[in-house]
Write a protein that holds these residues in place. Sequence first.
Motif, mmCIF file in Angstrom:
data_model
loop_
_atom_site.group_PDB
_atom_site.id
_atom_site.type_symbol
_atom_site.label_atom_id
_atom_site.label_comp_id
_atom_site.label_asym_id
_atom_site.label_seq_id
_atom_site.Cartn_x
_atom_site.Cartn_y
_atom_site.Cartn_z
ATOM 1 N N VAL A 1 0.861 -1.188 0.000
ATOM 2 C CA VAL A 1 0.000 0.000 0.000
ATOM 3 C C VAL A 1 0.896 1.236 0.000
ATOM 4 O O VAL A 1 1.532 1.554 1.005
ATOM 5 C CB VAL A 1 -0.933 0.001 1.228
ATOM 6 N N SER B 1 3.207 3.888 -3.023
ATOM 7 C CA SER B 1 4.316 3.773 -3.989
ATOM 8 C C SER B 1 5.394 4.813 -3.735
ATOM 9 O O SER B 1 6.073 5.265 -4.648
ATOM 10 C CB SER B 1 3.774 3.928 -5.411
ATOM 11 N N PHE C 1 9.362 3.731 0.444
ATOM 12 C CA PHE C 1 9.276 2.485 1.215
ATOM 13 C C PHE C 1 8.607 1.389 0.389
ATOM 14 O O PHE C 1 9.157 0.304 0.194
ATOM 15 C CB PHE C 1 8.538 2.673 2.547
ATOM 16 N N TYR D 1 5.683 18.091 -4.066
ATOM 17 C CA TYR D 1 5.402 18.074 -2.620
ATOM 18 C C TYR D 1 6.570 18.655 -1.821
ATOM 19 O O TYR D 1 6.886 18.182 -0.734
ATOM 20 C CB TYR D 1 5.109 16.641 -2.157
ATOM 21 N N HIS E 1 20.418 13.001 -0.179
ATOM 22 C CA HIS E 1 21.722 13.062 0.490
ATOM 23 C C HIS E 1 21.834 11.883 1.442
ATOM 24 O O HIS E 1 20.841 11.454 2.040
ATOM 25 C CB HIS E 1 21.871 14.382 1.253
ATOM 26 N N GLU F 1 6.045 28.115 -0.569
ATOM 27 C CA GLU F 1 5.661 27.065 0.384
ATOM 28 C C GLU F 1 5.076 27.711 1.644
ATOM 29 O O GLU F 1 5.748 28.496 2.300
ATOM 30 C CB GLU F 1 6.925 26.265 0.718
ATOM 31 N N TYR G 1 2.180 16.259 6.356
ATOM 32 C CA TYR G 1 3.579 16.529 6.030
ATOM 33 C C TYR G 1 4.532 16.285 7.194
ATOM 34 O O TYR G 1 5.397 15.441 7.110
ATOM 35 C CB TYR G 1 3.733 17.952 5.474
ATOM 36 N N GLY H 1 7.746 3.178 6.517
ATOM 37 C CA GLY H 1 7.711 4.498 5.894
ATOM 38 C C GLY H 1 7.275 5.565 6.877
ATOM 39 O O GLY H 1 6.946 5.296 8.028
ATOM 40 N N TYR I 1 9.327 11.848 10.920
ATOM 41 C CA TYR I 1 9.957 12.473 9.768
ATOM 42 C C TYR I 1 11.194 11.642 9.418
ATOM 43 O O TYR I 1 12.060 11.427 10.268
ATOM 44 C CB TYR I 1 10.386 13.928 10.042
HETATM 45 P P1 FAD Z 1 5.470 8.746 1.004
HETATM 46 O O1 FAD Z 1 6.413 9.301 0.016
HETATM 47 O O2 FAD Z 1 4.532 9.675 1.664
HETATM 48 O O3 FAD Z 1 4.641 7.570 0.300
HETATM 49 C C1 FAD Z 1 3.522 6.959 0.911
HETATM 50 C C2 FAD Z 1 2.510 6.692 -0.181
HETATM 51 O O4 FAD Z 1 1.444 5.904 0.353
HETATM 52 C C3 FAD Z 1 1.877 7.974 -0.701
HETATM 53 O O5 FAD Z 1 2.044 8.050 -2.106
HETATM 54 C C4 FAD Z 1 0.407 7.825 -0.331
HETATM 55 O O6 FAD Z 1 -0.482 8.385 -1.292
HETATM 56 C C5 FAD Z 1 0.250 6.298 -0.257
HETATM 57 N N1 FAD Z 1 -0.880 5.882 0.558
HETATM 58 C C6 FAD Z 1 -1.152 6.239 1.839
HETATM 59 N N2 FAD Z 1 -2.309 5.683 2.242
HETATM 60 C C7 FAD Z 1 -2.777 4.935 1.200
HETATM 61 C C8 FAD Z 1 -3.932 4.144 1.002
HETATM 62 N N3 FAD Z 1 -4.870 3.986 1.945
HETATM 63 N N4 FAD Z 1 -4.116 3.522 -0.191
HETATM 64 C C9 FAD Z 1 -3.180 3.661 -1.191
HETATM 65 N N5 FAD Z 1 -2.076 4.425 -1.051
HETATM 66 C C10 FAD Z 1 -1.860 5.049 0.127
HETATM 67 N N6 FAD Z 1 13.851 13.825 2.306
HETATM 68 C C11 FAD Z 1 15.127 13.921 1.850
HETATM 69 O O7 FAD Z 1 15.902 12.952 1.944
HETATM 70 N N7 FAD Z 1 15.566 15.106 1.276
HETATM 71 C C12 FAD Z 1 14.763 16.192 1.137
HETATM 72 O O8 FAD Z 1 15.196 17.227 0.634
HETATM 73 C C13 FAD Z 1 13.414 16.095 1.612
HETATM 74 N N8 FAD Z 1 12.583 17.147 1.498
HETATM 75 C C14 FAD Z 1 11.321 17.051 2.006
HETATM 76 C C15 FAD Z 1 10.496 18.176 1.913
HETATM 77 C C16 FAD Z 1 9.222 18.131 2.455
HETATM 78 C C17 FAD Z 1 8.349 19.338 2.366
HETATM 79 C C18 FAD Z 1 8.787 16.965 3.126
HETATM 80 C C19 FAD Z 1 7.449 16.931 3.781
HETATM 81 C C20 FAD Z 1 9.586 15.831 3.182
HETATM 82 C C21 FAD Z 1 10.865 15.864 2.630
HETATM 83 N N9 FAD Z 1 11.703 14.756 2.664
HETATM 84 C C22 FAD Z 1 12.995 14.861 2.201
HETATM 85 C C23 FAD Z 1 11.244 13.461 3.197
HETATM 86 C C24 FAD Z 1 10.703 12.517 2.095
HETATM 87 O O9 FAD Z 1 9.565 13.113 1.506
HETATM 88 C C25 FAD Z 1 10.351 11.158 2.721
HETATM 89 O O10 FAD Z 1 11.508 10.570 3.259
HETATM 90 C C26 FAD Z 1 9.753 10.143 1.744
HETATM 91 O O11 FAD Z 1 8.748 10.697 0.956
HETATM 92 C C27 FAD Z 1 9.173 8.982 2.541
HETATM 93 O O12 FAD Z 1 8.714 7.948 1.683
HETATM 94 P P2 FAD Z 1 7.510 7.031 2.178
HETATM 95 O O13 FAD Z 1 7.395 5.931 1.200
HETATM 96 O O14 FAD Z 1 7.690 6.692 3.601
HETATM 97 O O15 FAD Z 1 6.235 7.997 2.169
#
Ligand code: FAD
Length: 381
Positions: free
Chosen positions: A7, A9, A12, A53, A59, A296, A308, A335, A342
């Motif tokens: 769940v 993309s 993670f 986003y 890094h 932003e 966020y 994730g 964060y």
């Molecule tokens: P996400 O990228 O949030 O992916 C989770 C996915 O799950 C989403 O697409 C969501 O739609 C999906 N999802 C959730 N619930 C459901 C559901 N019920 N059904 C289907 N799909 C679902 N990190 C860095 O290393 N460098 C940076 O410069 C940096 N800048 C950032 C700037 C901002 C403003 C923010 C907020 C974060 C930043 N980050 C940065 C952190 C980075 O965004 C995260 O580390 C990364 O996105 C985490 O990946 P994830 O897979 O955990 O979560």
Amino acid sequence: MYDYLIVGSGFFGSVFARQMTDAGARCLVVEQRHHIGGNCHTEDNDGIHVHKYGPHIFHTNSEAVWKYVHQFATFSRFSYRPKVHYRGNFYSFPINLMTLYQLWGVSTPQQARERLEAERIKIDKPSNLEEWILSMVGRQIYETFIYGYTRKQWGRDPKELPASIIRRIPIRLTWNDDYFNDRFCGIPIGGYTQLFKKLLHGVPVETGADFIADREKLESKATKIVYTGPLDRLFEYQLGTHDWRGLRFKQRTHDVADYQGVAAINHTERDVPYTRTVEHKHFEPVETSHTVVTEEYPTSWKFGQEMYYPINNDTNEQLQQKYLAMLPANYIAGGRLASYRYFDMHQVIASALQVAAKEIRYHAAGVVPLPSVNAPRRRAA
Ligand code: FAD
């Protein structure tokens, strides 16, 4: 029947899907948004890759993670050197010798150290963020770089915030203005979405598919569920809702080749409602007659909005632990959303690689063998 229904993309879900697919498992990814890549998603705007986003700079100090992502993209040698704009003046940032020269005219580490010492305000037991910062760096640095920005970011006066939300104030007594001190840093050439397309090559992905809305049917499709969404939503908010800080992005197109000359400017004045302006073409230089700039705006989070920044206070922490304890045995949570933390991208990738490796070991040990676990390894295109 799939071995894993994943769940989300984001990094993670996608890294986990890649690793398990390469190990011979059958994976299905469902993503509620209409695109892949989670918060790292970039959109092509006539050749400019717009970070939809918020700006994402890759890094890491981990050579393994750096090598891993290079399978799916070539990275530019971008390094993050934002500037600060405060009351009509521009400053080098993060605070370094150039910044202190711009503020006070000091030009050697020794002069800077002495001036900083003189600026500090003696406060015996700082009881909040403002007092703590004043005691560390004095009023001018506090007002120029921290007060307005923090107020906007957290929606509260620094007097009402605990000192713990800023663990340290990085002040460099050198001319180094590179924001990240990591060994490796860059931006995937062609944008993050291209990277995710390669990462998910050969993995079935359904976008616009909300797992919660169709939970029973989707759960029945796989042996295990890898859930990267928020846990409170998974459990229908039975025990309560987590708090988040929100963000709003205002994207503007300007008919000039270069608008601000740098990828990001932090606007630290309290009365300027946004915290940053981000000019996306500086992440990956491209010759276009237009440019895209995003303002932003931090917002207080309202139920149903994008999440966020987690607010990791005791109440939210306890709620998270309770939800984690309720996770069914065939679920893996990972994730930033499911962990209510964060994380930077490299941390999420490292964590997904670790969880996938554990799953592969588990199956290899024959505890619950995957029907296809010995299938030949497939590499991403
Ligand atoms: P996400 O990228 O949030 O992916 C989770 C996915 O799950 C989403 O697409 C969501 O739609 C999906 N999802 C959730 N619930 C459901 C559901 N019920 N059904 C289907 N799909 C679902 N990190 C860095 O290393 N460098 C940076 O410069 C940096 N800048 C950032 C700037 C901002 C403003 C923010 C907020 C974060 C930043 N980050 C940065 C952190 C980075 O965004 C995260 O580390 C990364 O996105 C985490 O990946 P994830 O897979 O955990 O979560």
